[in-house]
Design a protein around this motif. Structure first.
Motif, PDB file in Angstrom:
ATOM      1  N   GLU A 214       0.824  -1.205   0.000  1.00 41.54           N
ATOM      2  CA  GLU A 214       0.000   0.000   0.000  1.00 41.54           C
ATOM      3  C   GLU A 214       0.859   1.256   0.000  1.00 41.54           C
ATOM      4  O   GLU A 214       0.548   2.243  -0.677  1.00 41.54           O
ATOM      5  CB  GLU A 214      -0.937   0.005   1.202  1.00 41.54           C
ATOM      6  CG  GLU A 214      -2.136  -0.900   1.044  1.00 41.54           C
ATOM      7  CD  GLU A 214      -3.086  -0.795   2.223  1.00 41.54           C
ATOM      8  OE1 GLU A 214      -3.954   0.093   2.202  1.00 41.54           O
ATOM      9  OE2 GLU A 214      -2.953  -1.615   3.146  1.00 41.54           O
ATOM     10  N   LEU A 215       1.935   1.233   0.773  1.00 40.84           N
ATOM     11  CA  LEU A 215       2.832   2.381   0.782  1.00 40.84           C
ATOM     12  C   LEU A 215       3.445   2.613  -0.587  1.00 40.84           C
ATOM     13  O   LEU A 215       3.533   3.744  -1.071  1.00 40.84           O
ATOM     14  CB  LEU A 215       3.944   2.171   1.815  1.00 40.84           C
ATOM     15  CG  LEU A 215       3.619   2.552   3.254  1.00 40.84           C
ATOM     16  CD1 LEU A 215       4.752   2.115   4.176  1.00 40.84           C
ATOM     17  CD2 LEU A 215       3.378   4.052   3.388  1.00 40.84           C
ATOM     18  N   GLN A 216       3.847   1.531  -1.240  1.00 46.74           N
ATOM     19  CA  GLN A 216       4.483   1.675  -2.543  1.00 46.74           C
ATOM     20  C   GLN A 216       3.523   2.307  -3.542  1.00 46.74           C
ATOM     21  O   GLN A 216       3.914   3.173  -4.338  1.00 46.74           O
ATOM     22  CB  GLN A 216       4.970   0.312  -3.050  1.00 46.74           C
ATOM     23  CG  GLN A 216       5.991   0.397  -4.180  1.00 46.74           C
ATOM     24  CD  GLN A 216       7.246   1.170  -3.776  1.00 46.74           C
ATOM     25  OE1 GLN A 216       7.731   1.051  -2.653  1.00 46.74           O
ATOM     26  NE2 GLN A 216       7.754   1.986  -4.675  1.00 46.74           N
ATOM     27  N   ARG A 217       2.252   1.889  -3.511  1.00 40.76           N
ATOM     28  CA  ARG A 217       1.262   2.509  -4.396  1.00 40.76           C
ATOM     29  C   ARG A 217       1.027   3.969  -4.024  1.00 40.76           C
ATOM     30  O   ARG A 217       0.788   4.811  -4.880  1.00 40.76           O
ATOM     31  CB  ARG A 217      -0.060   1.737  -4.335  1.00 40.76           C
ATOM     32  CG  ARG A 217      -0.020   0.371  -4.984  1.00 40.76           C
ATOM     33  CD  ARG A 217      -1.420  -0.193  -5.163  1.00 40.76           C
ATOM     34  NE  ARG A 217      -2.118  -0.387  -3.891  1.00 40.76           N
ATOM     35  CZ  ARG A 217      -2.069  -1.494  -3.176  1.00 40.76           C
ATOM     36  NH1 ARG A 217      -1.317  -2.526  -3.584  1.00 40.76           N
ATOM     37  NH2 ARG A 217      -2.749  -1.608  -2.042  1.00 40.76           N
ATOM     38  N   ALA A 218       1.102   4.255  -2.728  1.00 37.83           N
ATOM     39  CA  ALA A 218       0.797   5.608  -2.265  1.00 37.83           C
ATOM     40  C   ALA A 218       1.852   6.629  -2.666  1.00 37.83           C
ATOM     41  O   ALA A 218       1.559   7.822  -2.747  1.00 37.83           O
ATOM     42  CB  ALA A 218       0.629   5.608  -0.747  1.00 37.83           C
ATOM     43  N   TRP A 219       3.084   6.175  -2.909  1.00 38.73           N
ATOM     44  CA  TRP A 219       4.109   7.138  -3.351  1.00 38.73           C
ATOM     45  C   TRP A 219       3.848   7.583  -4.780  1.00 38.73           C
ATOM     46  O   TRP A 219       4.413   8.567  -5.243  1.00 38.73           O
ATOM     47  CB  TRP A 219       5.507   6.532  -3.260  1.00 38.73           C
ATOM     48  CG  TRP A 219       5.882   5.961  -1.936  1.00 38.73           C
ATOM     49  CD1 TRP A 219       6.356   4.700  -1.693  1.00 38.73           C
ATOM     50  CD2 TRP A 219       5.826   6.599  -0.642  1.00 38.73           C
ATOM     51  NE1 TRP A 219       6.595   4.524  -0.355  1.00 38.73           N
ATOM     52  CE2 TRP A 219       6.279   5.669   0.322  1.00 38.73           C
ATOM     53  CE3 TRP A 219       5.431   7.876  -0.220  1.00 38.73           C
ATOM     54  CZ2 TRP A 219       6.354   5.961   1.677  1.00 38.73           C
ATOM     55  CZ3 TRP A 219       5.495   8.169   1.138  1.00 38.73           C
ATOM     56  CH2 TRP A 219       5.952   7.229   2.064  1.00 38.73           C
ATOM     57  N   ALA A 220       3.038   6.831  -5.511  1.00 36.28           N
ATOM     58  CA  ALA A 220       2.587   7.164  -6.873  1.00 36.28           C
ATOM     59  C   ALA A 220       3.646   6.896  -7.932  1.00 36.28           C
ATOM     60  O   ALA A 220       3.400   6.173  -8.887  1.00 36.28           O
ATOM     61  CB  ALA A 220       2.085   8.605  -6.970  1.00 36.28           C
ATOM     62  N   GLU A 221       4.817   7.465  -7.832  1.00 38.39           N
ATOM     63  CA  GLU A 221       5.864   7.277  -8.847  1.00 38.39           C
ATOM     64  C   GLU A 221       7.173   7.796  -8.281  1.00 38.39           C
ATOM     65  O   GLU A 221       7.184   8.584  -7.329  1.00 38.39           O
ATOM     66  CB  GLU A 221       5.516   8.059 -10.114  1.00 38.39           C
ATOM     67  CG  GLU A 221       5.383   9.546  -9.897  1.00 38.39           C
ATOM     68  CD  GLU A 221       4.886  10.297 -11.119  1.00 38.39           C
ATOM     69  OE1 GLU A 221       5.407  11.392 -11.373  1.00 38.39           O
ATOM     70  OE2 GLU A 221       3.985   9.798 -11.805  1.00 38.39           O
ATOM     71  N   PRO A 222       8.310   7.359  -8.851  1.00 38.42           N
ATOM     72  CA  PRO A 222       9.588   7.920  -8.389  1.00 38.42           C
ATOM     73  C   PRO A 222       9.640   9.424  -8.641  1.00 38.42           C
ATOM     74  O   PRO A 222       9.211   9.897  -9.684  1.00 38.42           O
ATOM     75  CB  PRO A 222      10.629   7.179  -9.243  1.00 38.42           C
ATOM     76  CG  PRO A 222       9.943   5.926  -9.685  1.00 38.42           C
ATOM     77  CD  PRO A 222       8.500   6.298  -9.859  1.00 38.42           C
ATOM     78  N   ARG A 223      10.121  10.174  -7.666  1.00 41.27           N
ATOM     79  CA  ARG A 223      10.197  11.624  -7.786  1.00 41.27           C
ATOM     80  C   ARG A 223      11.576  12.110  -7.375  1.00 41.27           C
ATOM     81  O   ARG A 223      12.179  11.584  -6.425  1.00 41.27           O
ATOM     82  CB  ARG A 223       9.134  12.301  -6.906  1.00 41.27           C
ATOM     83  CG  ARG A 223       7.717  12.032  -7.386  1.00 41.27           C
ATOM     84  CD  ARG A 223       6.680  12.622  -6.453  1.00 41.27           C
ATOM     85  NE  ARG A 223       5.340  12.227  -6.887  1.00 41.27           N
ATOM     86  CZ  ARG A 223       4.606  12.911  -7.756  1.00 41.27           C
ATOM     87  NH1 ARG A 223       5.095  14.045  -8.272  1.00 41.27           N
ATOM     88  NH2 ARG A 223       3.415  12.489  -8.123  1.00 41.27           N
ATOM     89  N   ALA A 224      12.046  13.139  -8.063  1.00 41.76           N
ATOM     90  CA  ALA A 224      13.328  13.733  -7.712  1.00 41.76           C
ATOM     91  C   ALA A 224      13.207  14.467  -6.382  1.00 41.76           C
ATOM     92  O   ALA A 224      12.275  15.245  -6.173  1.00 41.76           O
ATOM     93  CB  ALA A 224      13.770  14.698  -8.811  1.00 41.76           C
ATOM     94  N   VAL A 225      14.132  14.187  -5.471  1.00 44.91           N
ATOM     95  CA  VAL A 225      14.106  14.797  -4.146  1.00 44.91           C
ATOM     96  C   VAL A 225      15.520  15.188  -3.729  1.00 44.91           C
ATOM     97  O   VAL A 225      16.514  14.719  -4.296  1.00 44.91           O
ATOM     98  CB  VAL A 225      13.520  13.843  -3.075  1.00 44.91           C
ATOM     99  CG1 VAL A 225      12.083  13.468  -3.399  1.00 44.91           C
ATOM    100  CG2 VAL A 225      14.378  12.593  -2.927  1.00 44.91           C
ATOM    101  N   VAL A 226      15.571  16.047  -2.727  1.00 46.28           N
ATOM    102  CA  VAL A 226      16.815  16.343  -2.029  1.00 46.28           C
ATOM    103  C   VAL A 226      16.579  16.063  -0.552  1.00 46.28           C
ATOM    104  O   VAL A 226      15.651  16.616   0.046  1.00 46.28           O
ATOM    105  CB  VAL A 226      17.257  17.804  -2.228  1.00 46.28           C
ATOM    106  CG1 VAL A 226      18.505  18.090  -1.399  1.00 46.28           C
ATOM    107  CG2 VAL A 226      17.517  18.102  -3.695  1.00 46.28           C
ATOM    108  N   ALA A 227      17.386  15.182   0.020  1.00 51.66           N
ATOM    109  CA  ALA A 227      17.303  14.881   1.450  1.00 51.66           C
ATOM    110  C   ALA A 227      18.312  15.755   2.186  1.00 51.66           C
ATOM    111  O   ALA A 227      19.520  15.622   1.982  1.00 51.66           O
ATOM    112  CB  ALA A 227      17.591  13.408   1.705  1.00 51.66           C
ATOM    113  N   HIS A 228      17.813  16.666   3.004  1.00 54.78           N
ATOM    114  CA  HIS A 228      18.679  17.526   3.805  1.00 54.78           C
ATOM    115  C   HIS A 228      18.918  16.824   5.134  1.00 54.78           C
ATOM    116  O   HIS A 228      17.979  16.598   5.913  1.00 54.78           O
ATOM    117  CB  HIS A 228      18.008  18.886   4.016  1.00 54.78           C
ATOM    118  CG  HIS A 228      17.748  19.634   2.747  1.00 54.78           C
ATOM    119  ND1 HIS A 228      18.629  20.559   2.226  1.00 54.78           N
ATOM    120  CD2 HIS A 228      16.705  19.577   1.869  1.00 54.78           C
ATOM    121  CE1 HIS A 228      18.134  21.051   1.092  1.00 54.78           C
ATOM    122  NE2 HIS A 228      16.969  20.467   0.854  1.00 54.78           N
TER     123      HIS A 228
END
Length: 247
Positions: free
Chosen positions: A183-197
Motif C-alpha cells: 500500500e505504501l508503494q502505491r501511495a508514493w505514486a511514482e519515483p520523484r526527484a528529491v533532495v534529502a537535507h
C-alpha cells in the motif's frame, strides 16, 4: 487485534487538540471545530479554521512499538479512508503529508505524551476556506470539497478515518511496516526527484519508497540505490519537474 470502540470528544475551539488529547486515554479522538495554535513538524504553524478536520487520535503503545513509524501508518489509513472517492493524483509524501498532485490535502504529526500512548494528529482540509492560505503556507493547499462531489462532512470523515486508523494500526502491530509495504508503494505514486537535507549535508536522487524501518530509498547518480536513515533527515524536499536539485 480487535477493532476498538472509539470515544469522540468534540470541542468548539482549542489551542491544539494535542494539548487536550494528552489528558485522555487510548482509543480517544479529540476534534476541534476551530484550532487556534495547531502545529506541524518543526513547530510549523497549522491553520485550523472551521470546516476542516483538526483531530488527534490516541492509540496504545505496548512493549517496543516503533512509534516513530506511525506517520506512515497514519498515511496509509488516510489513503484507505479516501479510496472510495477515487481522487486523481492522491498520494503520500514522506514522511507525513497527503498530497493531490503537488497540493497539500492533509498533514500528520505524531507525539508520545506517555510511554504507553501515542497521539496521531491529523489536519485535513475538507470544507474550510483554503484560498485565504495563499502565500501563508509552504505548499499550495487542496481541500476535499473541491475534489469530491457531494463531499462528506467533517464528522463522517473523522469517524471513517478512526476506523481505518484502528485497522491499519492493528495490522502494523501484528506484522510491522512490511505488511503495509504494498500500500505504501502505491501511495508514493511514482519515483520523484528529491533532495534529502540531513545532519551531514544533502543527498539528491529519485525517491523509490522506504525500507522496513521506514527510511527512504533513493536512486542516486550512477544508478545505485542508497538508504538514507530517516532519523538523520531534517527535510525531504521534492524537486519540481525540470528543475535542478539545489542543496
Amino acid at each position: 487485534m480487535q477493532v476498538p470502540d472509539w470515544s469522540f470528544i468534540v470541542l468548539p475551539e482549542c489551542v491544539s487538540t494535542f494539548n487536550e488529547a494528552r489528558r485522555e486515554g487510548a482509543w480517544t479522538v479529540v476534534r476541534a471545530v476551530r484550532q487556534t495554535g495547531g502545529r506541524g513538524r518543526f513547530n510549523r504553524t497549522w491553520f485550523g479554521e472551521p470546516g476542516g478536520m483538526w483531530a488527534t487520535f490516541n492509540v496504545p503503545l505496548e512493549g517496543e512499538h516503533p512509534w516513530g513509524l506511525l506517520p506512515l501508518v497514519a498515511g496509509v489509513a488516510i489513503m484507505r479512508a479516501l479510496r472510495c472517492h477515487a481522487i486523481p493524483g492522491l498520494r503520500l509524501r514522506w514522511p507525513n503529508d497527503v498530497l493531490v498532485g503537488r497540493a497539500k490535502l492533509a498533514g500528520i504529526l505524531v507525539e508520545r505524551p506517555r510511554a504507553e500512548l501515542a497521539s496521531i494528529g491529523i489536519g485535513l482540509n475538507v470544507h474550510n476556506d483554503v484560498l485565504s492560505l495563499a502565500g501563508r503556507v509552504q505548499d499550495p493547499p487542496a481541500r476535499l470539497a473541491d475534489l469530491v462531489p457531494a463531499c462528506p462532512g467533517v464528522e463522517e470523515i473523522t469517524a471513517r478515518l478512526a476506523g481505518c486508523i484502528a485497522s491499519v494500526f492493528g495490522e502494523f502491530v501484528q506484522g510491522g511496516l512490511q505488511v503495509l509495504a504494498a500500500e505504501l508503494q502505491r501511495a508514493w505514486a511514482e519515483p520523484r526527484a528529491v533532495v534529502a537535507h540531513t545532519d551531514h549535508g544533502c543527498i539528491s536522487g529519485l525517491f523509490l519508497g522506504v525500507q522496513a524501518e521506514g527510511s527512504p530509498i533513493l536512486r542516486v547518480e550512477g544508478g545505485g540505490e542508497l538508504v538514507v536513515p530517516g532519523r538523520e533527515i531534517n527535510r525531504l524536499e521534492e524537486v519540481a519537474p525540470g528543475a535542478p536539485p539545489v542543496c
